[in-house]
Design a protein around this motif. Structure first.
Motif, PDB file in Angstrom:
ATOM      1  N   MET A  75     -72.273 -64.619  25.084  1.00 16.00           N
ATOM      2  CA  MET A  75     -72.071 -65.968  25.531  1.00 16.00           C
ATOM      3  C   MET A  75     -71.880 -66.853  24.321  1.00 16.00           C
ATOM      4  N   SER A  97     -68.361 -70.601  27.013  1.00 15.41           N
ATOM      5  CA  SER A  97     -68.685 -69.856  28.226  1.00 15.41           C
ATOM      6  C   SER A  97     -70.089 -70.157  28.740  1.00 15.41           C
ATOM      7  N   ALA A  98     -70.899 -70.862  27.967  1.00 16.64           N
ATOM      8  CA  ALA A  98     -72.261 -71.178  28.388  1.00 16.64           C
ATOM      9  C   ALA A  98     -72.325 -72.393  29.306  1.00 16.64           C
ATOM     10  N   LYS A 109     -72.118 -74.491  32.550  1.00 20.92           N
ATOM     11  CA  LYS A 109     -72.416 -74.025  33.905  1.00 20.92           C
ATOM     12  C   LYS A 109     -71.167 -73.782  34.747  1.00 20.92           C
ATOM     13  N   LEU A 168     -69.325 -70.681  33.394  1.00 23.33           N
ATOM     14  CA  LEU A 168     -70.103 -69.481  33.678  1.00 23.33           C
ATOM     15  C   LEU A 168     -70.035 -69.122  35.159  1.00 23.33           C
ATOM     16  N   CYS A 219     -74.717 -61.087  31.177  1.00 20.12           N
ATOM     17  CA  CYS A 219     -74.400 -62.013  30.088  1.00 20.12           C
ATOM     18  C   CYS A 219     -75.129 -61.572  28.834  1.00 20.12           C
ATOM     19  N   ILE A 240     -79.124 -71.427  28.021  1.00 23.07           N
ATOM     20  CA  ILE A 240     -78.202 -70.491  28.678  1.00 23.07           C
ATOM     21  C   ILE A 240     -78.962 -69.629  29.683  1.00 23.07           C
ATOM     22  N   THR A 248     -79.653 -71.603  32.715  1.00 18.00           N
ATOM     23  CA  THR A 248     -78.430 -71.776  33.501  1.00 18.00           C
ATOM     24  C   THR A 248     -78.128 -70.520  34.311  1.00 18.00           C
ATOM     25  N   ILE A 249     -78.234 -69.357  33.691  1.00 18.83           N
ATOM     26  CA  ILE A 249     -77.982 -68.098  34.396  1.00 18.83           C
ATOM     27  C   ILE A 249     -78.965 -67.941  35.555  1.00 18.83           C
TER      28      ILE A 249
END
Length: 92
Positions: A1, A5-6, A8, A11, A22, A37, A40-41
Motif C-alpha cells: 500500500m 492506494s491508501a 479509502k 482502496l 493489502c 491504513i 481504513t481496511i
C-alpha cells in the motif's frame, strides 16, 4: 500500500476489483500512517462485509532479532533429537 492506494475511495475500488490482501511495507512510512491504513481496511471490512487481509512486511532480521553474534555466521548446533535424514536423499 502506498499513499495513493491508501485513500479509502481508491482502496474500496481496488477491493471491489478483486484485491483480497493489502501488503504494508514497514520499511517505509511512519507508525501512525500504517495504523491509519489498517483502520481504513478494517472499516471497509466491517461496512462492506469483506474479509481483506493485512500482510505486515517487516524489514528483516535486524528488527526482529537485533545484533547477531559473528554476523550470523556461527554454525548451528545439532541437537540429539534431530534425526539424520541424509539416508532419504541417497539414490537407490
Amino acid at each position: 500500500m502506498g499513499p495513493a492506494s491508501a485513500k479509502k475511495d481508491v482502496l474500496l475500488e481496488m477491493i471491489k476489483a478483486g484485491v483480497n490482501i493489502c501488503r504494508l511495507n514497514f520499511s517505509h512510512g511512519k507508525a501512525q500512517d500504517h495504523k491509519a491504513i489498517i483502520d481504513t481496511i478494517r472499516e471497509i471490512n466491517a461496512v462492506h462485509k469483506t474479509n481483506v487481509g493485512i500482510l505486515a512486511d517487516l524489514q528483516g532480521p535486524k528488527i526482529r532479532i537485533g545484533l547477531v553474534k559473528d554476523g550470523g555466521n556461527t554454525p548451528r548446533k545439532r541437537y540429539p533429537h534431530h534425526h539424520d535424514d541424509s539416508r532419504m536423499h541417497r539414490r537407490r
